[in-house]
Design a protein around this motif. Structure first.
Motif, PDB file in Angstrom:
ATOM      1  N   TRP A  93      17.384 -31.842  -2.783  1.00 43.47           N
ATOM      2  CA  TRP A  93      18.096 -31.734  -1.519  1.00 43.47           C
ATOM      3  C   TRP A  93      17.824 -33.019  -0.756  1.00 43.47           C
ATOM      4  CZ3 TRP A  93      16.336 -29.369   3.599  1.00 43.47           C
ATOM      5  CH2 TRP A  93      17.417 -29.281   4.494  1.00 43.47           C
ATOM      6  N   CYS A  94      18.895 -33.733  -0.408  1.00 38.42           N
ATOM      7  CA  CYS A  94      18.795 -35.050   0.225  1.00 38.42           C
ATOM      8  C   CYS A  94      19.577 -35.046   1.532  1.00 38.42           C
ATOM      9  CB  CYS A  94      19.328 -36.134  -0.709  1.00 38.42           C
ATOM     10  SG  CYS A  94      18.644 -36.088  -2.374  1.00 38.42           S
ATOM     11  N   PRO A  95      19.097 -34.348   2.563  1.00 36.81           N
ATOM     12  CA  PRO A  95      19.866 -34.243   3.803  1.00 36.81           C
ATOM     13  C   PRO A  95      19.798 -35.520   4.626  1.00 36.81           C
ATOM     14  CG  PRO A  95      17.733 -33.232   4.099  1.00 36.81           C
ATOM     15  CD  PRO A  95      17.809 -33.655   2.654  1.00 36.81           C
ATOM     16  N   PRO A  96      20.798 -35.768   5.463  1.00 32.76           N
ATOM     17  CA  PRO A  96      20.677 -36.877   6.417  1.00 32.76           C
ATOM     18  C   PRO A  96      19.640 -36.520   7.466  1.00 32.76           C
ATOM     19  CG  PRO A  96      22.650 -35.576   6.872  1.00 32.76           C
ATOM     20  CD  PRO A  96      22.080 -35.045   5.603  1.00 32.76           C
ATOM     21  N   PRO A  97      18.928 -37.513   8.012  1.00 34.88           N
ATOM     22  CA  PRO A  97      17.937 -37.219   9.049  1.00 34.88           C
ATOM     23  C   PRO A  97      18.575 -36.489  10.228  1.00 34.88           C
ATOM     24  CG  PRO A  97      17.664 -39.451   8.240  1.00 34.88           C
ATOM     25  CD  PRO A  97      18.944 -38.945   7.652  1.00 34.88           C
ATOM     26  N   GLY A  98      17.881 -35.516  10.716  1.00 36.35           N
ATOM     27  CA  GLY A  98      18.367 -34.714  11.824  1.00 36.35           C
ATOM     28  C   GLY A  98      17.461 -33.520  12.000  1.00 36.35           C
ATOM     29  N   VAL A 105      17.904 -25.812   6.887  1.00 38.57           N
ATOM     30  CA  VAL A 105      17.233 -25.866   5.588  1.00 38.57           C
ATOM     31  C   VAL A 105      17.760 -24.774   4.671  1.00 38.57           C
ATOM     32  CG1 VAL A 105      15.005 -25.702   4.403  1.00 38.57           C
ATOM     33  CG2 VAL A 105      15.185 -26.935   6.583  1.00 38.57           C
ATOM     34  N   ARG A 106      17.909 -23.584   5.183  1.00 36.55           N
ATOM     35  CA  ARG A 106      18.428 -22.483   4.350  1.00 36.55           C
ATOM     36  C   ARG A 106      19.834 -22.805   3.850  1.00 36.55           C
ATOM     37  NH1 ARG A 106      17.423 -17.033   3.462  1.00 36.55           N
ATOM     38  NH2 ARG A 106      15.609 -17.153   4.855  1.00 36.55           N
ATOM     39  N   GLU A 107      20.656 -23.368   4.708  1.00 36.05           N
ATOM     40  CA  GLU A 107      22.023 -23.696   4.297  1.00 36.05           C
ATOM     41  C   GLU A 107      22.012 -24.698   3.145  1.00 36.05           C
ATOM     42  OE1 GLU A 107      26.174 -25.565   6.170  1.00 36.05           O
ATOM     43  OE2 GLU A 107      24.321 -25.568   7.350  1.00 36.05           O
ATOM     44  N   GLY A 108      21.148 -25.711   3.225  1.00 37.97           N
ATOM     45  CA  GLY A 108      21.085 -26.692   2.155  1.00 37.97           C
ATOM     46  C   GLY A 108      20.653 -26.081   0.842  1.00 37.97           C
ATOM     47  N   VAL A 109      19.656 -25.213   0.886  1.00 37.57           N
ATOM     48  CA  VAL A 109      19.168 -24.569  -0.335  1.00 37.57           C
ATOM     49  C   VAL A 109      20.213 -23.608  -0.893  1.00 37.57           C
ATOM     50  CG1 VAL A 109      17.412 -22.999  -1.251  1.00 37.57           C
ATOM     51  CG2 VAL A 109      16.752 -24.869   0.290  1.00 37.57           C
ATOM     52  N   MET A 110      20.837 -22.839  -0.029  1.00 37.22           N
ATOM     53  CA  MET A 110      21.817 -21.859  -0.500  1.00 37.22           C
ATOM     54  C   MET A 110      23.036 -22.542  -1.123  1.00 37.22           C
ATOM     55  SD  MET A 110      20.431 -18.984  -0.184  1.00 37.22           S
ATOM     56  CE  MET A 110      21.889 -18.135  -0.817  1.00 37.22           C
ATOM     57  N   ARG A 111      23.384 -23.735  -0.650  1.00 35.20           N
ATOM     58  CA  ARG A 111      24.499 -24.458  -1.257  1.00 35.20           C
ATOM     59  C   ARG A 111      24.196 -24.752  -2.728  1.00 35.20           C
ATOM     60  NH1 ARG A 111      25.224 -27.687   2.556  1.00 35.20           N
ATOM     61  NH2 ARG A 111      23.742 -29.295   1.894  1.00 35.20           N
ATOM     62  N   SER A 112      22.970 -25.182  -3.011  1.00 34.11           N
ATOM     63  CA  SER A 112      22.595 -25.444  -4.402  1.00 34.11           C
ATOM     64  C   SER A 112      22.494 -24.153  -5.210  1.00 34.11           C
ATOM     65  CB  SER A 112      21.263 -26.203  -4.455  1.00 34.11           C
ATOM     66  OG  SER A 112      21.425 -27.531  -3.998  1.00 34.11           O
ATOM     67  N   ILE A 113      21.967 -23.096  -4.600  1.00 36.55           N
ATOM     68  CA  ILE A 113      21.877 -21.810  -5.296  1.00 36.55           C
ATOM     69  C   ILE A 113      23.263 -21.307  -5.671  1.00 36.55           C
ATOM     70  CG2 ILE A 113      21.418 -19.357  -4.855  1.00 36.55           C
ATOM     71  CD1 ILE A 113      18.771 -20.161  -3.621  1.00 36.55           C
ATOM     72  N   ASP A 114      24.201 -21.448  -4.766  1.00 34.37           N
ATOM     73  CA  ASP A 114      25.572 -20.999  -5.043  1.00 34.37           C
ATOM     74  C   ASP A 114      26.197 -21.814  -6.173  1.00 34.37           C
ATOM     75  OD1 ASP A 114      25.331 -19.123  -3.061  1.00 34.37           O
ATOM     76  OD2 ASP A 114      26.410 -20.283  -1.546  1.00 34.37           O
ATOM     77  N   ARG A 115      25.987 -23.111  -6.183  1.00 33.73           N
ATOM     78  CA  ARG A 115      26.559 -23.948  -7.234  1.00 33.73           C
ATOM     79  C   ARG A 115      25.901 -23.660  -8.581  1.00 33.73           C
ATOM     80  NH1 ARG A 115      26.268 -29.744  -4.050  1.00 33.73           N
ATOM     81  NH2 ARG A 115      28.113 -29.497  -2.704  1.00 33.73           N
ATOM     82  N   LEU A 116      24.574 -23.490  -8.566  1.00 31.22           N
ATOM     83  CA  LEU A 116      23.850 -23.230  -9.810  1.00 31.22           C
ATOM     84  C   LEU A 116      24.009 -21.788 -10.283  1.00 31.22           C
ATOM     85  CD1 LEU A 116      20.535 -25.142  -8.962  1.00 31.22           C
ATOM     86  CD2 LEU A 116      22.205 -25.793 -10.718  1.00 31.22           C
TER      87      LEU A 116
END
Length: 495
Positions: A93-98, A105-116
């Motif tokens: 997970w490589c988010p832009p600084p913010g 954080v949950r949204e970023g992880v869930m995006r990968s979980i959904d794709r995988l």
């Protein structure tokens, strides 16, 4: 000496973390992005079929990221296929600084979980662009909570340097791995990084081991190419230039070729085996162009031989003709010289919004301040930093995080790292750069910490060389505070 064994049929394996056994050759999917850069996506079914061939041959561990084209989607197709082979999927997970809130954080992880299409990610590796934004700590704290929740099995990092890996370990984040570049050309990871990892039980996953393909027979004795056009070679061409140019590469290739002839293996085998034998290294990541070409049979030779003292001596003699790459692991993404495929990333880093907003002082058009939102700043009537004309003055700074917690309890070097990041953020918010610092003062509660704190100061300022004073004091205000630092810069940058 060569190991007296028959040719390997499967790649070696290692226990990276409890319950996570992996292949020592991890198949990297970064080239999916390169294959798709023309706009045509790889068919997920075809890509998954190619991955299945790797997995059935024992290369069952795959590494990708949220920005490697459709790599996560293709892997998801593999993991849900009816006859799927056993496979392990690592992503980043490589988010832009913010702001790194729980929701972000949950949204970023869930995006990968959904794709995988998995209930739990085997290894989630976190990359952060700029350490003067300390919200990477917030992100890792939230990722650790998602691990406890069962959405992530294990946590790793990608391209963290030694100092900031130490920061996260000091906060009790359960990190099992750090993914870094390592090769016969880039030996930074064998130094302080390896020592910390061996001491703290963190393993290295290494990429770039073949230098974008330059560490092979194809380039032995070859003329230097006028240009290269794939992303990997564009990146590692910069590495070659940084270590001494084409002549330095040829010296390394000649040495590896001699070792390879002795063991009846290729230069690429020698280069990869050297990395695999580094004590902190768990696995090497070798890229694959799905459906185009593969080198599985050649890679299996890695487990039929070992490098002996004579081999290491020959390689070390070649290393003596190269320059050490500057900085620590991951610095190529964050500071000059930017050794990336796209070159100079300063424009990207400068586009990141300042951590704190600046304010013009009423009635004084030449005076600006920033506040870090500490409760003490308005109470005591001071600013985190002040700019008057070309001068930027940063108040005495401690390792106090935005949550109010002390970072690096009991560790002066960790506190100094966090403090200097905070000072850099303050200077940048007022239009300056760390390179413009002309004076620092360091206050220690224990004079015995002088050497470890000096080493941190040297990492930040060794090429800048500001005036400096270090003092031992009876105490700092607040429990556990071992270091306080103040700084002054002179800048010609306009606001």
């Amino acid at each position: 000496m060569s190991l007296p064994s028959s040719p390997a049929e499967k790649p070696g394996r290692i226990l990276l973390a409890p319950g996570l056994e992996i292949s020592r050759i991890v198949t990297g999917l970064w080239q999916v992005a390169d294959m798709e850069r023309g706009g045509t996506l790889i068919d997920p079914q075809h890509g998954a079929a190619a991955m299945a061939q790797y997995a059935r041959a024992g290369f069952d561990t795959f590494d990708m990221a949220d920005h490697y084209g459709s790599a996560e989607v293709i892997t998801g197709r593999l993991l849900t296929s009816p006859d799927r082979p056993d496979a392990r999927a690592f992503t980043k997970w490589c988010p832009p600084p913010g702001p790194m809130t729980a929701a972000v954080v949950r949204e970023g992880v869930m995006r990968s979980i959904d794709r995988l299409q998995v209930p739990c990610i085997d290894l989630l590796q976190f990359h952060w662009w700029t350490f003067d934004d300390p919200r990477y700590i917030d992100a890792m704290v939230e990722l650790a909570k998602l691990r406890e929740e069962g959405l992530i099995a294990h946590l790793g990092l990608a391209n963290f340097d030694t100092a900031h890996l130490r920061v996260l370990l000091s906060e009790g984040i359960p990190i099992v791995s750090n993914q870094v570049c390592m090769s016969l050309l880039d030996r930074r990871g064998t130094e302080a990084m390896a020592s910390l990892c061996l001491d703290r039980g963190v393993r290295l996953l290494t990429y770039g081991v073949l230098g974008g393909g330059f560490l092979s027979e194809k380039w032995l004795g070859a003329a230097e190419p006028a240009e290269v056009n794939d992303w990997s070679k564009m990146k590692y061409r910069r590495f070659i230039d940084a270590v001494g140019g084409w002549a330095a590469l040829q010296a390394v290739l000649q040495a590896a070729h001699g070792v390879g002839r002795k063991h009846s293996v290729s230069i690429s085998n020698v280069a990869t085996r050297w990395v695999l034998e580094q004590p902190a290294v768990a696995a090497v990541i070798l890229g694959a162009r799905l459906g185009e070409r593969e080198h599985r049979a050649d890679n299996l030779k890695l487990f039929d031989f070992a490098l002996d003292h004579e081999d290491h001596a020959a390689l070390n003699a070649a290393f003596a003709n190269t320059r050490r790459l500057p900085g620590d692991c991951g610095d190529e993404y964050r500071r000059p010289p930017f050794l990336t495929a796209s070159g100079d990333l300063s424009h990207h880093l400068e586009s990141v919004a300042p951590l704190w907003p600046r304010h013009r002082v009423a009635g004084d058009a030449n005076r600006w301040t920033i506040d870090s939102r500490s409760v003490w700043e308005p109470l005591a009537g001071y600013a985190r930093a002040v700019r008057v004309g070309e001068r930027i003055i940063v108040s005495g700074t401690t390792a106090t995080h935005s949550s109010g917690q002390l970072i690096g309890q009991g560790d002066a070097a960790v506190q100094a790292t966090y403090i200097l990041d905070k000072i850099e953020a303050s200077i940048k918010a007022l239009g300056g750069r760390l390179q413009e610092v002309v004076r620092t003062r360091i206050y220690l509660t224990d004079a015995a910490d002088w050497q470890s704190v000096s080493a941190v100061h040297g990492h930040y300022f060794g090429h800048i060389r500001p005036a400096n004073t270090m003092l031992a004091v009876a105490a700092l205000i607040g429990d556990g505070y071992r270091v306080e630092i103040e700084a002054e810069a002179i800048t010609d940058s306009a606001l």
